[in-house]
Write an enzyme that holds these catalytic residues in place. Structure first.
Site, PDB file in Angstrom:
ATOM      1  N   TYR A  38       0.861  -1.204   0.000  1.00 48.55           N
ATOM      2  CA  TYR A  38       0.000   0.000   0.000  1.00 48.55           C
ATOM      3  C   TYR A  38       0.894   1.251   0.000  1.00 48.55           C
ATOM      4  O   TYR A  38       0.751   2.131  -0.858  1.00 48.55           O
ATOM      5  CB  TYR A  38      -0.926  -0.011   1.218  1.00 48.55           C
ATOM      6  CG  TYR A  38      -1.579   1.325   1.495  1.00 48.55           C
ATOM      7  CD1 TYR A  38      -2.685   1.749   0.748  1.00 48.55           C
ATOM      8  CD2 TYR A  38      -1.094   2.181   2.491  1.00 48.55           C
ATOM      9  CE1 TYR A  38      -3.277   2.982   0.994  1.00 48.55           C
ATOM     10  CE2 TYR A  38      -1.686   3.416   2.737  1.00 48.55           C
ATOM     11  CZ  TYR A  38      -2.769   3.806   1.997  1.00 48.55           C
ATOM     12  OH  TYR A  38      -3.353   5.036   2.233  1.00 48.55           O
ATOM     13  N   LYS A  84     -15.150   1.821   7.285  1.00 45.84           N
ATOM     14  CA  LYS A  84     -13.778   1.310   7.129  1.00 45.84           C
ATOM     15  C   LYS A  84     -13.451   0.190   8.120  1.00 45.84           C
ATOM     16  O   LYS A  84     -12.371  -0.396   8.052  1.00 45.84           O
ATOM     17  CB  LYS A  84     -12.758   2.449   7.265  1.00 45.84           C
ATOM     18  CG  LYS A  84     -12.844   3.444   6.106  1.00 45.84           C
ATOM     19  CD  LYS A  84     -11.801   4.539   6.212  1.00 45.84           C
ATOM     20  CE  LYS A  84     -10.406   4.021   5.933  1.00 45.84           C
ATOM     21  NZ  LYS A  84      -9.397   5.096   5.992  1.00 45.84           N
TER      22      LYS A  84
HETATM   23  N1  NAD Z   1      -7.887   8.047   6.299  1.00 47.17           N
HETATM   24  C1  NAD Z   1      -6.595   8.202   6.484  1.00 47.17           C
HETATM   25  O1  NAD Z   1      -6.119   8.357   7.631  1.00 47.17           O
HETATM   26  C2  NAD Z   1      -5.654   8.215   5.292  1.00 47.17           C
HETATM   27  C3  NAD Z   1      -4.267   8.264   5.561  1.00 47.17           C
HETATM   28  C4  NAD Z   1      -3.390   8.278   4.469  1.00 47.17           C
HETATM   29  C5  NAD Z   1      -3.872   8.274   3.168  1.00 47.17           C
HETATM   30  N2  NAD Z   1      -5.214   8.195   2.945  1.00 47.17           N
HETATM   31  C6  NAD Z   1      -5.679   8.186   1.538  1.00 47.17           C
HETATM   32  O2  NAD Z   1      -6.796   9.039   1.402  1.00 47.17           O
HETATM   33  C7  NAD Z   1      -7.695   8.531   0.411  1.00 47.17           C
HETATM   34  C8  NAD Z   1      -9.079   8.381   1.001  1.00 47.17           C
HETATM   35  O3  NAD Z   1      -9.029   7.435   2.054  1.00 47.17           O
HETATM   36  P1  NAD Z   1     -10.242   7.207   3.055  1.00 47.17           P
HETATM   37  O4  NAD Z   1      -9.682   7.158   4.432  1.00 47.17           O
HETATM   38  O5  NAD Z   1     -11.322   8.169   2.738  1.00 47.17           O
HETATM   39  O6  NAD Z   1     -10.643   5.701   2.697  1.00 47.17           O
HETATM   40  P2  NAD Z   1     -11.955   5.063   2.024  1.00 47.17           P
HETATM   41  O7  NAD Z   1     -11.667   3.615   1.880  1.00 47.17           O
HETATM   42  O8  NAD Z   1     -13.152   5.464   2.816  1.00 47.17           O
HETATM   43  O9  NAD Z   1     -12.007   5.781   0.600  1.00 47.17           O
HETATM   44  C9  NAD Z   1     -11.444   5.248  -0.590  1.00 47.17           C
HETATM   45  C10 NAD Z   1     -12.538   5.275  -1.649  1.00 47.17           C
HETATM   46  O10 NAD Z   1     -11.998   4.856  -2.891  1.00 47.17           O
HETATM   47  C11 NAD Z   1     -12.899   3.956  -3.507  1.00 47.17           C
HETATM   48  N3  NAD Z   1     -12.101   3.125  -4.438  1.00 47.17           N
HETATM   49  C12 NAD Z   1     -11.175   2.184  -4.125  1.00 47.17           C
HETATM   50  N4  NAD Z   1     -10.613   1.696  -5.248  1.00 47.17           N
HETATM   51  C13 NAD Z   1     -11.206   2.344  -6.290  1.00 47.17           C
HETATM   52  C14 NAD Z   1     -11.051   2.273  -7.695  1.00 47.17           C
HETATM   53  N5  NAD Z   1     -10.161   1.450  -8.275  1.00 47.17           N
HETATM   54  N6  NAD Z   1     -11.835   3.066  -8.478  1.00 47.17           N
HETATM   55  C15 NAD Z   1     -12.744   3.905  -7.917  1.00 47.17           C
HETATM   56  N7  NAD Z   1     -12.934   4.001  -6.578  1.00 47.17           N
HETATM   57  C16 NAD Z   1     -12.158   3.242  -5.777  1.00 47.17           C
HETATM   58  C17 NAD Z   1     -13.530   3.188  -2.343  1.00 47.17           C
HETATM   59  O11 NAD Z   1     -14.753   2.582  -2.671  1.00 47.17           O
HETATM   60  C18 NAD Z   1     -13.685   4.325  -1.328  1.00 47.17           C
HETATM   61  O12 NAD Z   1     -14.893   5.012  -1.509  1.00 47.17           O
HETATM   62  C19 NAD Z   1      -7.090   7.221  -0.065  1.00 47.17           C
HETATM   63  O13 NAD Z   1      -6.357   7.475  -1.242  1.00 47.17           O
HETATM   64  C20 NAD Z   1      -6.157   6.824   1.067  1.00 47.17           C
HETATM   65  O14 NAD Z   1      -5.104   6.015   0.620  1.00 47.17           O
HETATM   66  C21 NAD Z   1      -6.117   8.168   3.974  1.00 47.17           C
END
Ligand code: NAD
Length: 315
Positions: free
Chosen positions: A143, A181
């Site tokens: 990841y 999540k």
């Molecule tokens: N929440 C955190 O603390 C955190 C920390 C570091 C990075 N991030 C990054 O922030 C972004 C959002 O994360 P989040 O916490 O909201 O998680 P989340 O899992 O709620 O959101 C990710 C979204 O992407 C969608 N998705 C996944 N693969 C896909 C694809 N191939 N095509 C279209 N949609 C797709 C999922 O259905 C989901 O709605 C991500 O890129 C994640 O890596 C989040």
């Protein structure tokens, strides 16, 4: 100004908070949400009035779905967010190929891209120091590696084409809209749930490990500001102030009016990160971003939203 704004991953946690904020900031703009719904919750978007399409951004379907939309701003948050996925090909296809497709769409439409990177690219840093964006990277799982590759691709693509692609390197984001999540929701949500079930909150001995927790409203503000970055680059998105898990429990107790003592248990991992701390100097100097929520205030507001005491479009 009317914009055509594409948000990928917009039905997820941060993406939905972002989409609703953009809707209120730009009432005359069109917003298109694309999400493959693998880790989303449609309920996060109940207050959203725009178009939502199911689409896996790593497939050619993306190009058909966006064909007539002509975005000038793209927020790319779609990603596998289950950090324990060990299928390396799957992770790279979805996260990296998906991002390359988004860069192509941005190039074709002369759009600016803000994309989600992750603090996991820094790896298990042993020193207790604020992490600067340009420090060495040590992705420890696929990841984190996919995010690291995305940062590199953004820089290269931008050099070759002049496109602006700005990474927002989130630390530990917490807030409304993360319940779907499950075990990947923030520790703040996990501990809140345990306390609501009348259980003592369970944390590793002795709760002094620190994390840079950032409230989702601050993360969203920074994500939108990143559109104004002077050039292709990456910014940390944290609070700039690490807090221990003991602090989290203290603030949850205060917000809930309870008095639970933590239940400590031995950490089963050989290595467990003791400390994360975002250096927020670059975001402040270049974008004027200053996080508004101290952890205590963020937890209070989040708990009040979950308890139905404050109105917020996502619960
Ligand atoms: N929440 C955190 O603390 C955190 C920390 C570091 C990075 N991030 C990054 O922030 C972004 C959002 O994360 P989040 O916490 O909201 O998680 P989340 O899992 O709620 O959101 C990710 C979204 O992407 C969608 N998705 C996944 N693969 C896909 C694809 N191939 N095509 C279209 N949609 C797709 C999922 O259905 C989901 O709605 C991500 O890129 C994640 O890596 C989040």
């Amino acid at each position: 100004m009317a914009n055509n704004i594409l948000v990928t991953g917009g039905a997820g946690f941060i993406g939905a908070n972002l989409t609703l904020k953009l809707q209120s900031m730009y009432p005359d703009s069109k917003i298109l949400v694309l999400d493959d719904f693998t880790s989303a919750n449609f309920k996060n978007l109940i207050k959203f009035k725009g178009e939502v399409l199911a689409c896996d951004v790593s497939t050619d379907e993306l190009f058909f779905k966006v064909e007539d939309f002509n975005p000038n701003m793209i927020f790319h948050l779609a990603s596998i967010t289950d950090t324990t996925v060990t299928d390396q090909e799957l992770m790279m296809r979805k996260n990296v190929d998906g991002f390359k497709n988004i860069l192509e769409i941005a190039y074709d439409n002369n759009a600016t891209v803000v994309y989600a990177s992750s603090a996991s690219v820094y790896g298990n840093v042993k020193e207790h120091v604020p992490l600067k964006e340009d420090r060495e990277k040590h992705p420890e799982n696929v990841y984190a590696f996919s995010k690291y590759v995305m940062d590199n691709i953004a820089e290269d693509f931008s050099k070759d084409t002049g496109l602006k692609a700005v990474g927002v390197r989130y630390f530990n984001v917490y807030g409304p809209g993360e319940a779907h999540k499950g075990k990947f929701a923030s520790m703040i949500f996990q501990l809140y749930k345990q306390m609501k079930e009348g259980k003592r909150p369970r944390i590793f001995e002795y709760g002094e490990q620190k994390r840079d927790f950032v409230y989702v409203k601050d993360a969203v503000e920074m994500t939108i500001l990143a559109m104004n970055a002077p050039k292709t680059t990456v910014y940390n998105v944290g609070s700039g102030e690490p807090h221990s898990f003991n602090d989290v429990i203290k603030y949850l107790n205060e917000a809930l009016g309870t008095n639970y003592e933590p239940e400590y248990f031995e950490c089963p991992y050989d290595f467990y990160q003791e400390y994360t701390h975002a250096d927020m100097t670059k975001a402040k100097e270049e974008l004027g971003f200053v996080p508004k929520y101290h952890l205590k205030e963020g937890i209070k507001e989040y708990v009040d939203i979950m308890e139905g005491k404050i109105d917020y479009p996502i619960r």
